[in-house]
Motif scaffolding. Structure first.
Motif, PDB file in Angstrom:
ATOM      1  N   PHE A 185      -2.855 -15.363  -8.041  1.00 34.26           N
ATOM      2  CA  PHE A 185      -4.201 -14.884  -7.692  1.00 34.26           C
ATOM      3  C   PHE A 185      -4.655 -13.720  -8.584  1.00 34.26           C
ATOM      4  O   PHE A 185      -5.764 -13.777  -9.141  1.00 34.26           O
ATOM      5  N   LEU A 245      -5.061 -16.610   1.379  1.00 34.84           N
ATOM      6  CA  LEU A 245      -4.489 -15.280   1.629  1.00 34.84           C
ATOM      7  C   LEU A 245      -4.958 -14.731   2.967  1.00 34.84           C
ATOM      8  O   LEU A 245      -4.227 -14.030   3.648  1.00 34.84           O
ATOM      9  N   HIS A 246      -6.177 -15.057   3.351  1.00 33.58           N
ATOM     10  CA  HIS A 246      -6.663 -14.580   4.653  1.00 33.58           C
ATOM     11  C   HIS A 246      -6.064 -15.355   5.806  1.00 33.58           C
ATOM     12  O   HIS A 246      -5.762 -14.789   6.839  1.00 33.58           O
ATOM     13  N   PHE A 304     -18.418  -8.839  12.174  1.00 34.47           N
ATOM     14  CA  PHE A 304     -18.142  -8.491  10.783  1.00 34.47           C
ATOM     15  C   PHE A 304     -16.695  -8.067  10.574  1.00 34.47           C
ATOM     16  O   PHE A 304     -16.170  -8.144   9.470  1.00 34.47           O
ATOM     17  N   ILE A 328     -17.301  -6.896   4.303  1.00 36.55           N
ATOM     18  CA  ILE A 328     -16.245  -6.107   3.664  1.00 36.55           C
ATOM     19  C   ILE A 328     -16.449  -4.627   3.955  1.00 36.55           C
ATOM     20  O   ILE A 328     -15.512  -3.905   4.302  1.00 36.55           O
ATOM     21  N   CYS A 388     -15.696  -3.993   7.654  1.00 31.15           N
ATOM     22  CA  CYS A 388     -14.273  -4.188   7.885  1.00 31.15           C
ATOM     23  C   CYS A 388     -13.489  -2.988   7.351  1.00 31.15           C
ATOM     24  O   CYS A 388     -12.554  -2.507   7.991  1.00 31.15           O
ATOM     25  N   ARG A 415     -11.216  -0.355   9.488  1.00 31.02           N
ATOM     26  CA  ARG A 415      -9.762  -0.370   9.381  1.00 31.02           C
ATOM     27  C   ARG A 415      -9.153   0.896   8.792  1.00 31.02           C
ATOM     28  O   ARG A 415      -7.995   1.218   9.091  1.00 31.02           O
ATOM     29  N   ARG A 425      -0.452   0.203   1.399  1.00 28.98           N
ATOM     30  CA  ARG A 425      -1.283  -0.381   2.446  1.00 28.98           C
ATOM     31  C   ARG A 425      -2.762  -0.210   2.144  1.00 28.98           C
ATOM     32  O   ARG A 425      -3.610  -0.970   2.605  1.00 28.98           O
ATOM     33  N   THR A 454      -5.625  -2.691  -0.371  1.00 32.05           N
ATOM     34  CA  THR A 454      -6.617  -3.740  -0.086  1.00 32.05           C
ATOM     35  C   THR A 454      -8.047  -3.164  -0.048  1.00 32.05           C
ATOM     36  O   THR A 454      -8.993  -3.897  -0.242  1.00 32.05           O
ATOM     37  N   PHE A 486      -9.485  -3.030  -3.561  1.00 26.64           N
ATOM     38  CA  PHE A 486      -9.688  -4.428  -3.963  1.00 26.64           C
ATOM     39  C   PHE A 486     -10.947  -5.008  -3.324  1.00 26.64           C
ATOM     40  O   PHE A 486     -11.805  -5.564  -4.001  1.00 26.64           O
ATOM     41  N   HIS A 487     -11.063  -4.854  -2.007  1.00 27.76           N
ATOM     42  CA  HIS A 487     -12.230  -5.427  -1.339  1.00 27.76           C
ATOM     43  C   HIS A 487     -13.527  -4.730  -1.762  1.00 27.76           C
ATOM     44  O   HIS A 487     -14.566  -5.368  -1.901  1.00 27.76           O
ATOM     45  N   LEU A 514     -15.044  -6.021  -4.879  1.00 31.09           N
ATOM     46  CA  LEU A 514     -15.871  -7.228  -4.745  1.00 31.09           C
ATOM     47  C   LEU A 514     -17.336  -6.852  -4.530  1.00 31.09           C
ATOM     48  O   LEU A 514     -18.237  -7.463  -5.091  1.00 31.09           O
ATOM     49  N   THR A 540      -1.194  -4.009  -3.675  1.00 30.74           N
ATOM     50  CA  THR A 540      -1.005  -4.703  -2.397  1.00 30.74           C
ATOM     51  C   THR A 540       0.158  -5.691  -2.483  1.00 30.74           C
ATOM     52  O   THR A 540       0.964  -5.792  -1.565  1.00 30.74           O
TER      53      THR A 540
HETATM   54  C1  HEM Z   1     -14.919 -13.124  -1.232  1.00 27.02           C
HETATM   55  C2  HEM Z   1     -14.478 -12.263  -0.387  1.00 27.02           C
HETATM   56  C3  HEM Z   1     -13.045 -11.850  -0.179  1.00 27.02           C
HETATM   57  C4  HEM Z   1     -11.960 -12.014  -0.975  1.00 27.02           C
HETATM   58  C5  HEM Z   1     -11.881 -12.686  -2.341  1.00 27.02           C
HETATM   59  C6  HEM Z   1     -10.845 -11.423  -0.310  1.00 27.02           C
HETATM   60  C7  HEM Z   1      -9.553 -11.395  -0.794  1.00 27.02           C
HETATM   61  C8  HEM Z   1      -8.464 -10.930  -0.095  1.00 27.02           C
HETATM   62  C9  HEM Z   1      -7.132 -10.956  -0.569  1.00 27.02           C
HETATM   63  C10 HEM Z   1      -6.703 -11.475  -1.928  1.00 27.02           C
HETATM   64  C11 HEM Z   1      -6.343 -10.440   0.390  1.00 27.02           C
HETATM   65  C12 HEM Z   1      -4.843 -10.376   0.330  1.00 27.02           C
HETATM   66  C13 HEM Z   1      -4.284  -9.037   0.478  1.00 27.02           C
HETATM   67  C14 HEM Z   1      -3.011  -9.134   1.249  1.00 27.02           C
HETATM   68  O1  HEM Z   1      -2.447 -10.223   1.384  1.00 27.02           O
HETATM   69  O2  HEM Z   1      -2.584  -8.113   1.746  1.00 27.02           O
HETATM   70  C15 HEM Z   1      -7.165 -10.081   1.486  1.00 27.02           C
HETATM   71  C16 HEM Z   1      -6.729  -9.507   2.661  1.00 27.02           C
HETATM   72  C17 HEM Z   1      -7.533  -9.137   3.694  1.00 27.02           C
HETATM   73  N1  HEM Z   1      -8.904  -9.281   3.753  1.00 27.02           N
HETATM   74 FE1  HEM Z   1     -10.074 -10.067   2.333  1.00 27.02          FE
HETATM   75  N2  HEM Z   1     -11.268 -10.898   0.885  1.00 27.02           N
HETATM   76  C18 HEM Z   1     -12.608 -11.155   0.993  1.00 27.02           C
HETATM   77  C19 HEM Z   1     -13.413 -10.830   2.048  1.00 27.02           C
HETATM   78  C20 HEM Z   1     -12.973 -10.193   3.207  1.00 27.02           C
HETATM   79  C21 HEM Z   1     -13.812  -9.808   4.272  1.00 27.02           C
HETATM   80  C22 HEM Z   1     -15.304 -10.073   4.360  1.00 27.02           C
HETATM   81  C23 HEM Z   1     -13.027  -9.186   5.178  1.00 27.02           C
HETATM   82  C24 HEM Z   1     -13.449  -8.549   6.469  1.00 27.02           C
HETATM   83  C25 HEM Z   1     -13.724  -9.135   7.534  1.00 27.02           C
HETATM   84  C26 HEM Z   1     -11.685  -9.212   4.704  1.00 27.02           C
HETATM   85  C27 HEM Z   1     -10.596  -8.711   5.377  1.00 27.02           C
HETATM   86  C28 HEM Z   1      -9.316  -8.774   4.937  1.00 27.02           C
HETATM   87  C29 HEM Z   1      -8.186  -8.284   5.678  1.00 27.02           C
HETATM   88  C30 HEM Z   1      -8.235  -7.639   7.025  1.00 27.02           C
HETATM   89  C31 HEM Z   1      -7.065  -8.526   4.892  1.00 27.02           C
HETATM   90  C32 HEM Z   1      -5.631  -8.189   5.213  1.00 27.02           C
HETATM   91  C33 HEM Z   1      -5.310  -6.906   4.528  1.00 27.02           C
HETATM   92  C34 HEM Z   1      -3.953  -6.433   4.811  1.00 27.02           C
HETATM   93  O3  HEM Z   1      -3.087  -7.229   5.138  1.00 27.02           O
HETATM   94  O4  HEM Z   1      -3.794  -5.228   4.690  1.00 27.02           O
HETATM   95  N3  HEM Z   1     -11.683  -9.820   3.489  1.00 27.02           N
HETATM   96  N4  HEM Z   1      -8.476 -10.383   1.152  1.00 27.02           N
END
Ligand code: HEM
Lengths: 301, 493
Positions: A215, A257-258, B26, B93, B96, B100, B173, B176, B179-180, B183, B416
Motif C-alpha cells: 500500500f 485496511l479498514h 462521521f 476524516i 474522525c 479519536r 499510534r 494514522t 496520514f489521514h 488525504l 503506522t
Molecule cells: C479515502 C479515504 C481513506 C483512506 C485511503 C484511508 C486509509 C487508511 C489506511 C491505509 C489505514 C490503515 C492504518 C492502519 O492499519 O493502522 C486506515 C486506518 C484507519 N482509518 Fe482510514 N482511510 C480513509 C478514510 C477514513 C475515514 C473517512 C475514516 C473515519 C471515519 C477513517 C478511519 C480510520 C481508522 C479509525 C483507522 C484505524 C486506525 C488505527 O488503527 O489506528 N479512515 N485508513
C-alpha cells in the motif's frame, strides 16, 4: 551489446524453467497428503463394522525444500537477465512490456522468498511462484521485437523519477501477489479445514503484512507518477485511465485496511477483498490492452 | 472505533440528538468503508469509460446499448456526485480525527496499568512463570527483559501484587492522523491548484523578445537563444531554448529547456512544447510614422490558398488592415503541386486586407528580406526572419500543499505500519513457591504481536531458567516452526 541482450534472454529462459519446476514442487508440497485409515471393530452381535477416517498430512517436505531451491534459482536467473539487459541498455530495464514483466518476475520471486523466510512457511509458493511462472509465459508470448533493446521515446527517456515510479509499481504488485496468495490459502484452509496449511491467523497476518508493504509503495507510485506527469505533460493528474485504475486499486486496499479493524470483517471477507484487490492489480497491469490515453506505450496497445 | 462522544442523556434537545447522530455517522469506520467503497466504484466506472470495455459489453448485449452510451457521456470525475463523495470523506476524516486524538493521546501518556485477574485468566494467549524468587526479584528480571526489548515499563503496586504495563512504539499510534490528514490536504491542493493556478497552453516567444506571463503573476520570460536540428526529412528532431525568467523585473532563472526538461521557478513551470518561425515586419504610413513594428508568428495558421505553407496574421487597427504573412513551404514531403506561391527562402508573401467597414480590396505582394514595398498609402518592410519557441507555462500554487501531503502520507503510513504498537500486561503475585508472573499480550487477532510476545517470553525464560506455562489459541501451531523465535516456548501444561 547484442551478446548481452542474448545472454539476458537465455537467463530469462533458465529462470522460467526453474520457476515452472519450482511451482510444481510447491504445489506437490501444498496439496498435502490424505491417508484413509480403516478401523475394523467387532460389535456385540458378532459382526464387524469398518469405519474409515481420512487423515491429512502436510505434503512431502522434500518437495517444499526443492520448491524453495528452484525458486531461488528462478530469482537468481531473473536477476542476471535484468542485470545483463540493464548493462546492454545502459538503464534500468523497465521501458516496454517485455522489460517491465521481466523485472516483475524478479520482484515477485524475491518478494515471495522474503516472506517464505520471514514466516517459515512454504505453501504460499504454490500460488505466488505459479504467478511468477505465468508471468514468464506471458513474456514468451509477447511480440519478439520487444526482446530487442530500443531507444526510448522522448517522454520516457530514462529519468530517475520514472525509474522510481515504475520500480515502486513492480514491487507493489509483487507484494500484492503475496497477499493474494495468503488470502486464497486462507479461504481454502477455512473452507476445507485444510489443517496442513498455515493457521488462519498466520495467513491473515501474511496478507496484512504484504499489504502494509504494497500500500505505501502504491501510494508512492501515484505520487511519483504525478510528479513525472508534471515534468512530461505539464499536469499532475489528468484522470487518465491508467492513473485512475491505479487509484482504484489503491482504494480497494484502503477498504481492506479498514475492514481489518472491524471485528466481523476480519477473516474470510477481508480475504475476499484481497482476491478482488489482486484482480484490480491485474487490471491495472494489463490496462494497456483496454485503454488509450497517455500511457499507451511500451509495445502493446 | 470507540466513540468518545456518545453519552446520550434524556434531557437532550432533538437538535443535539441530530448533531450527535451526524457526528457519530462521521466517526464510524463502517460508514467510512462504505464511502471509500463507493468512491472506488465511481473511479472504476470512470476508468472503464476510458476503455473499450463498455463498448464490447454493448456489442455483446445489445439492450445495454443505451446504458453504455450514457456511460460514455458521463464525465464521472467532474461530476457533482464525485465531488460530493470526496467532500464527505474529507469531513469524515476531520471529524474522525478530532474524535479519536484525545482518547489515543490519553492511552499513550496515561495508560491503565492495573489488570484484573479475570482478564489475565480469560485471555486466549498467556504465559505464566512459577518461580521461587520474591515478587520484587521477579519484577526486576521481568522489567529488565522488557527494557532490553525496548519496551516502556510502567508498574503499580496494589497490595501484594505488582502490575506491570509495557508498551513499545506508542507514539506510532499517532501515525494514522498525519496520514489521514494528508488525504484532506491532497484535496485542498487540488482545489487550490484549480482555483488559483493556470496553464497557458500557447505562449509564443520570438528570440530576443520578453513577454509577461500575466494571469496576475509578476513573471515574464525572455527567449535568449533557440537551437533546433532536423531529420533528413525536415521534421524537427531536437530543439532547446535558453530562457530567462524575471520576477518583478528581476532575473531569477536562466536555463536551457527542451521538451521533457522544463524549468521551474517557485510554483511556475515553463515547458518547451514546439517551435516556429516569425517575420519581423514594419508598417509605416505616408509620412513615415510607424504603425506597426513586431514579429508576425508564422506556423500557427495555414493560408487557405496554400494549405501547407506556414502562415500568420496580425491586426493593425492604426493602419486599418489585417496583415497576413505566408512563409515558404520548406517541408520537402509536402505536395509541391499545392504550393501555388512558389516562395523562395528569405521571401514572404504578404496580404493586406482592410478591416471591416472598408470596401477596398486586398493587396498582395511578395517581399524579400530587407525590402520595403509601398502598398495603398502604407509602406511594408520585412526586416528579418526570427525563430520563436512555443512555451507552455503552468502555474500551480497547490504544489507546496501536495509536497507536504505526500510526505505526511508516506511518512504516516510508514510509521503506522512499520512501528506497530505492542503492549503486554502482567501481574506478579506471591505464588506457591515464591512469586508467579502472568503475562498477556494485547494482541487480539494479531499474529505478529503474539509472535513478538512469545519472543519476549522466550527471553525471560532463558533469563529466569524457568519454563513457563503457555496458553495459545487453538490453531496457532505455526509459532513452532517460525525460525525467528529462538527457542519457542513449549507448552508444559
Ligand atoms: C479515502 C479515504 C481513506 C483512506 C485511503 C484511508 C486509509 C487508511 C489506511 C491505509 C489505514 C490503515 C492504518 C492502519 O492499519 O493502522 C486506515 C486506518 C484507519 N482509518 Fe482510514 N482511510 C480513509 C478514510 C477514513 C475515514 C473517512 C475514516 C473515519 C471515519 C477513517 C478511519 C480510520 C481508522 C479509525 C483507522 C484505524 C486506525 C488505527 O488503527 O489506528 N479512515 N485508513
Amino acid at each position: 551489446m547484442e551478446t548481452l541482450v542474448k545472454l539476458s534472454f537465455y537467463c530469462f529462459a533458465a529462470s522460467s524453467v526453474s520457476l515452472a519446476a519450482s511451482a510444481v514442487s510447491y504445489i506437490a508440497f501444498s496439496v498435502g497428503r490424505v491417508r484413509v485409515r480403516q478401523a475394523t471393530m467387532a460389535t456385540s452381535t458378532g459382526s464387524t463394522v469398518t469405519t474409515s477416517r481420512a487423515e491429512y498430512f502436510p505434503g512431502p517436505a522434500v518437495a517444499g525444500r526443492f520448491g524453495s531451491m528452484l525458486a531461488g534459482f528462478g530469482a537468481f536467473f531473473a536477476l542476471l537477465a535484468v542485470l545483463f539487459r540493464g548493462i546492454a541498455a545502459e538503464r534500468v530495464p523497465l521501458s516496454n512490456m517485455f522489460e517491465f514483466s521481466l523485472t516483475f518476475t524478479l520482484a515477485i520471486s524475491v518478494m515471495y522468498l522474503i516472506f517464505e523466510r520471514a514466516y517459515g512457511t512454504r505453501q504460499l509458493g504454490a500460488i505466488v511462484v505459479s504467478i511468477a511462472f505465468l508471468m514468464t509465459v506471458y513474456i514468451w508470448m509477447l511480440p519478439t521485437n520487444l526482446r530487442e533493446v530500443d531507444p526510448l521515446i522522448p517522454a520516457l527517456q530514462a529519468r530517475p523519477i520514472m525509474t522510481a515510479h515504475v520500480s515502486s509499481a513492480i514491487f507493489a504488485y509483487a507484494t500484492f501477489a503475496v497477499s493474494f496468495a495468503a488470502g486464497a490459502l486462507f479461504l481454502v484452509r477455512k473452507k476445507w479445514n485444510a489443517r496442513w496449511l498455515p493457521s488462519l491467523e498466520m495467513l491473515d497476518d501474511i496478507g496484512f503484512r504484504a499489504v502494509t508493504i504494497g500500500f505505501p509503495l502504491l501510494s508512492l507510485v501515484l505520487i511519483l507518477g504525478s510528479i513525472w506527469a508534471h515534468d512530461a505533460w505539464g499536469v499532475y493528474w489528468s484522470w487518465d485511465p491508467k492513473e485512475t485504475s491505479a487509484l482504484f486499486t489503491w482504494l480497494v486496499y484502503a477498504v481492506y485496511l479498514h475492514t481489518r479493524t472491524l471485528r466481523g470483517w476480519r477473516g474470510s471477507r477481508s480475504a475476499w477483498i484481497l482476491m478482488f484487490g489482486f484482480a484490480a492489480v491485474l487490471f491495472t497491469y494489463y490496462g494497456n490492452y483496454f485503454f488509450g490515453g497517455l500511457h499507451a506505450y511500451g509495445g502493446v496497445n | 472505533m470507540t466513540n468518545a462522544t456518545a453519552q446520550l442523556s434524556p434531557s437532550r434537545s432533538p437538535m443535539e440528538m441530530a448533531i450527535d447522530r451526524v457526528w457519530r455517522y462521521f466517526c464510524s469506520v463502517r460508514a467510512a468503508i462504505a464511502e471509500i467503497a463507493f468512491l472506488a466504484l465511481l473511479v472504476l466506472i470512470g476508468t472503464l469509460r476510458g476503455s473499450s470495455v463498455p463498448e464490447s459489453l454493448a456489442n455483446g448485449v445489445p439492450f445495454l446499448r443505451p446504458l453504455v452510451d450514457r456511460w460514455y457521456a458521463w464525465d464521472v470525475f467532474r461530476s457533482p456526485v464525485f465531488a460530493a463523495v470526496l467532500a464527505l470523506l474529507a469531513i469524515a476524516i476531520a471529524v474522525c480525527t478530532v474524535n479519536r486524538v484525545p482518547g489515543i493521546w490519553q492511552t499513550i501518556n496515561h495508560p491503565r496499568i492495573r489488570t484484573s485477574h479475570g482478564y489475565l485468566n480469560g485471555a486466549d494467549t498467556s504465559a505464566t512463570f512459577n518461580t521461587n524468587s520474591t515478587t520484587d526479584e521477579l519484577a526486576g528480571s521481568y522489567e529488565a527483559t522488557l527494557r532490553e526489548k525496548r519496551f516502556r515499563v510502567l508498574t503499580e503496586r496494589i497490595g501484594t501484587d505488582t502490575h506491570v504495563y509495557a508498551d513499545k512504539n506508542r507514539y506510532a499510534r499517532m501515525g494514522t492522523f498525519p496520514f489521514h490528514l494528508a488525504l484532506i490536504l491532497l484535496l485542498v491542493g487540488g482545489i487550490v491548484g484549480a482555483q488559483y493556478g493556470f496553464r497557458e497552453r500557447e505562449f509564443i516567444l520570438p528570440v530576443g523578445d520578453t513577454r509577461a506571463v500575466g494571469h496576475g503573476t509578476d513573471l515574464s520570460i525572455e527567449l535568449v537563444r533557440f537551437q533546433d536540428s532536423y531529420t533528413p526529412l525536415g521534421t524537427a528532431e531536437e530543439f532547446e531554448s535558453e530562457i530567462i525568467i524575471y520576477d518583478g523585473g528581476e532575473q531569477v532563472r536562466r536555463e536551457t529547456i527542451s521538451p521533457n526538461d522544463p524549468v521551474s521557478y517557485r510554483t511556475a513551470t515553463v515547458y518547451q512544447t514546439s517551435l516556429g518561425h516569425g517575420s519581423n515586419m514594419r508598417v509605416t504610413d505616408d509620412t513615415g510614422v510607424e504603425l506597426y513594428n513586431g514579429t508576425v508568428d508564422v506556423g500557427l495558421f495555414n493560408f487557405a490558398g496554400n494549405p501547407d505553407s506556414p502562415a500568420g496574421y496580425v491586426e493593425i487597427p492604426a493602419a486599418g488592415v489585417t496583415m497576413t504573412v505566408v512563409a515558404p513551404d520548406i517541408e520537402p514531403f509536402n505536395a509541391p503541386e499545392l504550393d501555388t506561391l512558389q516562395l523562395k527562402n528569405g521571401q514572404m508573401y504578404v496580404m493586406l486586407q482592410p478591416l471591416a467597414g472598408s470596401d477596398a480590396g486586398p493587396q498582395e505582394f511578395v517581399i524579400d528580406q530587407g525590402q520595403s514595398i509601398p502598398a495603398g498609402g502604407l509602406t511594408v518592410s520585412f526586416d528579418r526572419e526570427v525563430q520563436w519557441s512555443l512555451l507552455q507555462v503552468a502555474y500551480n500554487p497547490g504544489i507546496p500543499i501536495f509536497a507536504i501531503a505526500s510526505f505526511l502520507l508516506i511518512g504516516g503510513l510508514a510509521v503506522t505500519f512499520y512501528f506497530p504498537l505492542r503492549r503486554i500486561r502482567a501481574v506478579i503475585a506471591p505464588g506457591p513457591q515464591g512469586a508467579t508472573l502472568t503475562a498477556v499480550p494485547l494482541a487480539k487477532r494479531d499474529w505478529s504481536g503474539k509472535r513478538e510476545f512469545f519472543q519476549t517470553v522466550a527471553a525471560l525464560e532463558s533469563g529466569l531458567g524457568v519454563t513457563p506455562r503457555v496458553k495459545k489459541p487453538a490453531g496457532s501451531e505455526d509459532w513452532e516452526h517460525v525460525p525467528a523465535t529462538p527457542s519457542a516456548p513449549s507448552s508444559t501444561g
